[in-house]
Design a protein around this motif. Structure first.
Motif, PDB file in Angstrom:
ATOM      1  N   ALA A 116      12.533  -0.284 -69.968  1.00 41.36           N
ATOM      2  CA  ALA A 116      13.377  -1.543 -69.436  1.00 41.36           C
ATOM      3  C   ALA A 116      13.374  -2.522 -70.561  1.00 41.36           C
ATOM      4  O   ALA A 116      14.179  -3.233 -70.594  1.00 41.36           O
ATOM      5  N   ILE A 154      15.513  -1.937 -73.311  1.00 41.21           N
ATOM      6  CA  ILE A 154      16.964  -2.057 -72.939  1.00 41.21           C
ATOM      7  C   ILE A 154      17.284  -3.481 -73.358  1.00 41.21           C
ATOM      8  O   ILE A 154      18.440  -3.989 -73.542  1.00 41.21           O
ATOM      9  N   PHE A 155      16.158  -4.437 -72.483  1.00 42.59           N
ATOM     10  CA  PHE A 155      16.694  -5.900 -72.598  1.00 42.59           C
ATOM     11  C   PHE A 155      16.907  -6.314 -74.070  1.00 42.59           C
ATOM     12  O   PHE A 155      17.575  -7.278 -74.560  1.00 42.59           O
ATOM     13  N   LEU A 209      19.936  -5.493 -75.760  1.00 42.52           N
ATOM     14  CA  LEU A 209      20.982  -6.509 -75.110  1.00 42.52           C
ATOM     15  C   LEU A 209      20.935  -7.613 -76.185  1.00 42.52           C
ATOM     16  O   LEU A 209      22.058  -8.300 -76.259  1.00 42.52           O
ATOM     17  N   GLN A 229      27.319  -1.090 -58.640  1.00 41.16           N
ATOM     18  CA  GLN A 229      26.252  -1.515 -58.948  1.00 41.16           C
ATOM     19  C   GLN A 229      25.100  -0.140 -58.868  1.00 41.16           C
ATOM     20  O   GLN A 229      25.267   0.653 -58.139  1.00 41.16           O
ATOM     21  N   SER A 280      16.319 -10.887 -65.892  1.00 36.36           N
ATOM     22  CA  SER A 280      17.928 -10.645 -65.761  1.00 36.36           C
ATOM     23  C   SER A 280      18.506 -11.350 -66.998  1.00 36.36           C
ATOM     24  O   SER A 280      18.058 -12.116 -67.517  1.00 36.36           O
ATOM     25  N   ARG A 315      28.796  -8.667 -66.162  1.00 36.68           N
ATOM     26  CA  ARG A 315      27.787  -7.868 -66.275  1.00 36.68           C
ATOM     27  C   ARG A 315      26.387  -8.293 -66.071  1.00 36.68           C
ATOM     28  O   ARG A 315      25.812  -9.452 -66.637  1.00 36.68           O
ATOM     29  N   TRP A 363      22.126  -7.269 -66.110  1.00 34.82           N
ATOM     30  CA  TRP A 363      21.019  -6.008 -66.127  1.00 34.82           C
ATOM     31  C   TRP A 363      19.618  -6.891 -65.639  1.00 34.82           C
ATOM     32  O   TRP A 363      19.512  -8.025 -65.730  1.00 34.82           O
ATOM     33  N   GLU A 364      19.079  -6.050 -64.473  1.00 38.54           N
ATOM     34  CA  GLU A 364      18.068  -6.969 -63.798  1.00 38.54           C
ATOM     35  C   GLU A 364      16.722  -5.778 -64.102  1.00 38.54           C
ATOM     36  O   GLU A 364      16.805  -4.625 -63.809  1.00 38.54           O
ATOM     37  N   ILE A 388      14.939  -1.241 -61.606  1.00 35.60           N
ATOM     38  CA  ILE A 388      15.950  -1.543 -62.649  1.00 35.60           C
ATOM     39  C   ILE A 388      17.422  -1.376 -62.223  1.00 35.60           C
ATOM     40  O   ILE A 388      17.637  -0.632 -61.322  1.00 35.60           O
ATOM     41  N   ASN A 389      18.267  -2.416 -62.430  1.00 38.40           N
ATOM     42  CA  ASN A 389      19.459  -2.399 -61.789  1.00 38.40           C
ATOM     43  C   ASN A 389      20.582  -3.043 -62.715  1.00 38.40           C
ATOM     44  O   ASN A 389      20.291  -3.937 -63.593  1.00 38.40           O
ATOM     45  N   TYR A 390      21.548  -2.408 -62.646  1.00 32.90           N
ATOM     46  CA  TYR A 390      22.772  -2.941 -63.288  1.00 32.90           C
ATOM     47  C   TYR A 390      23.827  -3.027 -62.697  1.00 32.90           C
ATOM     48  O   TYR A 390      24.477  -2.229 -61.658  1.00 32.90           O
TER      49      TYR A 390
END
Length: 776
Positions: free
Chosen positions: A7, A10-11, A14, A256, A721, A731, A733-734, A770-772
């Motif tokens: 995760a 991923i951040f 971004l 989501q 986030s 969008r 991302w969390e 993890i949430n999108y």
């Protein structure tokens, strides 16, 4: 840990990408109405705080307003109207993916304009219910989504508030001022509803996963004591949940996906010719989706769930406003080991219709009808070593189907006086069966087998009186009658708030409150030695609680507030075991059943002091520091006053976060949020290993009831986030991590007869989500 590192990667990826430099626009609009009469206000002035040149607008004949083509970001909106108190809507987040649609209510000033200049006196967080003077606050949808460790769940979020302790087991049950979670009332759109949580046990008010979805919620109230007269059937706290209306001019969508669930939301107008709108959200268990794809994340015991929320709003020109809503959830889990199998399933649902009809410019009538259900099924089998068969050791069928009708009339006599009066009939239909294995008899025993219906009647009268501009007095009375056994309760309520000046306020409140038990407790069978049985709890009365509250608010600066409250609660008519040597009290139960004869001869008391220092979100950061020092005691049939199970003595919370705008036009933002809790452990009854080994199951001697205390525990949650706005889309991302330090604190114990030792279980460990989310 691999999930955490993935995760994080991923951040970082971004942030490394090019951030959108385009100037993005969106719309803020809504409606302004009178707080008491709900009538639209024409010609209200609204403007953006700090705008240069000033960006402003006025409401039309229907009270509607619009700020078109605003740059995405955060805004404070100031609302000003002749003869009404000025109001500020702070920190409104506007994204590119959705319009911000808000409903605003203004309170009429009681002082003539030539005598005083009316200024904004409403603080952020003050309750939406204007009858609530103490121990109440509102919370926003963004707060629910922002707080670390909340998983966008209102119950988990409010566990950071003063006087509230979350369940260290990972459940979202909450302990309010030392009370059992059983004393909480859930209300959605003004209608009392069953427990809105997945995997919920009988009599519980919480569960592992909330059915309520933050994407469908509006600003709502949370109350912790001395409730106004409009609330009944609760003695510890109230969740008064509001659903937001769908956009009535434009169709919008949200998709989501996260570790907990995958969901889709849609909203918009039914047609361009009217203002009727819909909002619908559907969610399905992500773990079940992965399991169906052959990816087993949690083994074979996969928690399965799905839920649906619907809200339809239909304003009319002559027949008022009609609102149709529904929430529902289905959940189940199956565990299978070599020596046992267990299946648990529960279905919860409620749908209702509210009709608000203006009778005049100062009077409106609200009528509600609803149906709800809670259908629980459980089956448990254990391996018999001699026969090698899986023998039935427990099963339950607990089905409730309820119908409710209510009416409420509100009349505004003047700016100084308004009243509300209402009544409701709650028809409760039940089909209950419970078989439980008796360890002493070594046989399955039927403890409950009943089918029928009963009614709960409630009525109230509430009066709001403002003798001067800065003094509000709320008084009223609530009445409850249970047709099952003829028990009734008449409960006075009183609240006062004195705004000494814009920075200082004093408040006081008193209320008597009561709550019925779950129907299964009234109808349980209690067996005698000759195997005959009675139903001794059928005439059990309501548990009652008298709440006394004193409060003080100090606005240190525009966005910094200090609040303290002290309280005393006297609990009476508490159900306890009807045995002179027993220490059993319902004040120590959170859910489940009771297989003994009870009587309303128990008592309890809670008292404490709470302190909150809150920096409201401004200049891209916020924090909330809360401290609660309290005592919670109970007295059972043996006459000994003891510490209650929930007497943690103290709890300290620190919640805070910082938002970092990014990109040339601040179209993106990185958010970092932290929550830390240090709380006293719960009291418990120790296990006697000798007696447990002799009996073959857990034995806790009565003479040592709640004599020992679990260690204090510390838990920290972290949420990171990243929000990015693009043309017509937002969008998010969390990464939301509960118990980021993986603290292993003891929360319970039991006797393991196979191993002949006491086993302990621990609080929920490191849990990342993890949430999108994309809005468009």
């Amino acid at each position: 840990m691999k999930l955490f590192l993935m995760a994080g990667g991923i951040f970082l990826a971004l942030f490394a990408t090019n951030l959108n430099a385009q100037t993005l626009k969106q719309t803020i609009r809504g409606r302004v109405s009178d707080l008491d009469s709900k009538m639209p206000l024409v010609g209200v002035t609204l403007y953006i705080d700090g705008s240069d040149p000033i960006i402003g607008t006025v409401t039309d004949l229907d009270g509607r307003f619009e700020f078109p083509k605003l740059t995405v970001g955060r805004y404070n909106i100031i609302i000003d109207y002749v003869g009404y108190e000025k109001k500020v809507i702070p920190n409104l987040l506007l994204g590119a993916g959705k319009e911000a649609v808000i409903n605003i209510e203004l309170e009429e000033s009681v002082t003539q304009l030539e005598e005083v200049v009316v200024t904004a006196r409403k603080n952020k967080g003050e309750p939406l219910n204007d009858m609530a003077a103490v121990s109440a606050r509102s919370f926003t949808v963004e707060e629910t989504q922002r707080y670390a460790g909340s998983f966008a769940d209102p119950s988990r979020m409010v566990s950071s508030y003063a006087g509230v302790v979350g369940d260290p087991d990972g459940n979202n049950s909450i302990i309010i001022r030392g009370n059992s979670p059983r004393g909480l009332l859930w209300r959605v759109e003004g209608i009392d509803v069953p427990n809105p949580n997945h995997f919920a046990n009988e009599g519980a008010t919480g569960g592992p996963i909330s059915i309520l979805n933050s994407t469908t919620l509006s600003n709502s109230d949370f109350l912790t004591g001395a409730f106004p007269a409009g609330y009944g059937d609760a003695y510890s706290g109230v969740f008064d949940i509001k659903l937001r209306n769908g956009n009535d001019q434009k169709r919008e969508y949200t998709v989501q996906a996260g570790v907990i669930g995958t969901e889709l939301s849609a909203e918009g107008p039914f047609s361009k010719d009217n203002t009727a709108s819909y909002l619908v959200n559907y969610r399905y268990s992500s773990l079940e989706i992965l399991n169906e794809l052959g990816i087993k994340v949690v083994g074979d015991a996969v928690p399965k769930f799905q839920d649906l929320t619907l809200n339809v709003n239909i304003p009319t020109k002559s027949l008022g406003t009609i609102k149709l809503f529904g929430i529902g959830g289905i959940s189940s889990i199956q565990s299978k080991e070599d020596n046992y199998t267990e299946v648990f399933a529960i279905t919860m649902g409620v749908y209702g219709l509210n009709h608000i009809l203006p009778l005049s410019e100062s009077t409106y009538l609200k009528t509600s009808v609803s149906s709800s259900s809670s259908l629980g099924d459980w089956n448990y089998r254990e391996l018999d070593d001699e026969t090698n068969n899986m023998d039935l050791h427990g099963r339950e069928l607990l089905h409730y189907i309820n119908h409710r009708g209510a009416v409420e009339l509100t009349h505004k006599f003047s700016a100084k006086n308004s009243i509300k009066l209402g009544g409701s009939v709650y028809n409760k239909n039940y089909d209950l069966m419970l078989d439980w294995y008796d360890d002493d008899k070594k046989a399955l025993e039927n403890n409950l087998d009943d089918k029928g219906n009963t009614e709960l009647y409630q009525s109230f009268l509430a009066w709001k009186y403002r003798p001067i501009q800065n003094l509000t007095i709320n008084s009223g009375i609530h009445y409850t009658y249970l047709n099952l056994n003829g028990n009734q309760s008449v409960e006075p309520r009183f609240g006062l708030k004195w705004q000494i000046n814009p920075r200082h306020a004093l408040s006081a409140g008193y209320g008597q409150h009561s709550k019925m038990e779950n129907v299964s407790l009234y109808l349980v069978k209690v067996y005698a030695d000759d195997n005959s049985y009675t139903q001794p709890n059928k005439n059990l009365g309501f548990i009652k609680a008298d709440h006394y509250v004193l409060g003080y608010d100090f606005r240190i600066a525009r966005n910094l507030n200090l609040k303290t409250e002290t309280y005393y609660q006297n609990l009476s008519d508490v159900p306890i075991e009807n045995d002179s040597s027993s220490a059993f009290s319902m004040l120590n139960e959170s859910d489940g059943y009771v297989f003994t004869a009870l009587t309303n001869k128990g008592s309890g008391r809670n008292y404490g002091v709470e302190l909150s220092l809150e920096k409201f979100f401004s200049k891209n950061y916020y924090f909330l520091l809360t401290t609660s020092l309290y005592e919670s005691k109970f007295t059972a049939m043996d006459g000994v006053e003891r510490n209650s199970r929930y007497n943690g003595n103290s709890v300290f919370n620190l919640v805070g976060g910082k938002e970092f705008p990014m990109g040339k036009n601040n179209n993106s933002a990185l958010g970092v949020n932290l929550r830390a809790t240090y709380a006293g452990g719960q009291y418990f009854s120790p296990i006697d290993p000798v007696l447990s080994a002799e009996k073959g199951y857990t034995v806790r001697p009565l003479e040592k009831a709640f004599s020992e205390k679990r260690p204090d525990y510390l838990r920290a949650d972290l949420k990171v986030s990243f929000r990015r706005n693009k043309e017509q889309t937002t969008r998010v991302w969390e990464l939301d991590i509960q118990n980021v330090t993986n603290s292993q604190n003891i929360t319970g114990d039991w006797w393991n007869n196979n191993e002949q030792k006491i086993e302990e279980w621990y609080q929920l460990g490191f849990l990342p989500n993890i949430n999108y989310r994309i809005e468009f």
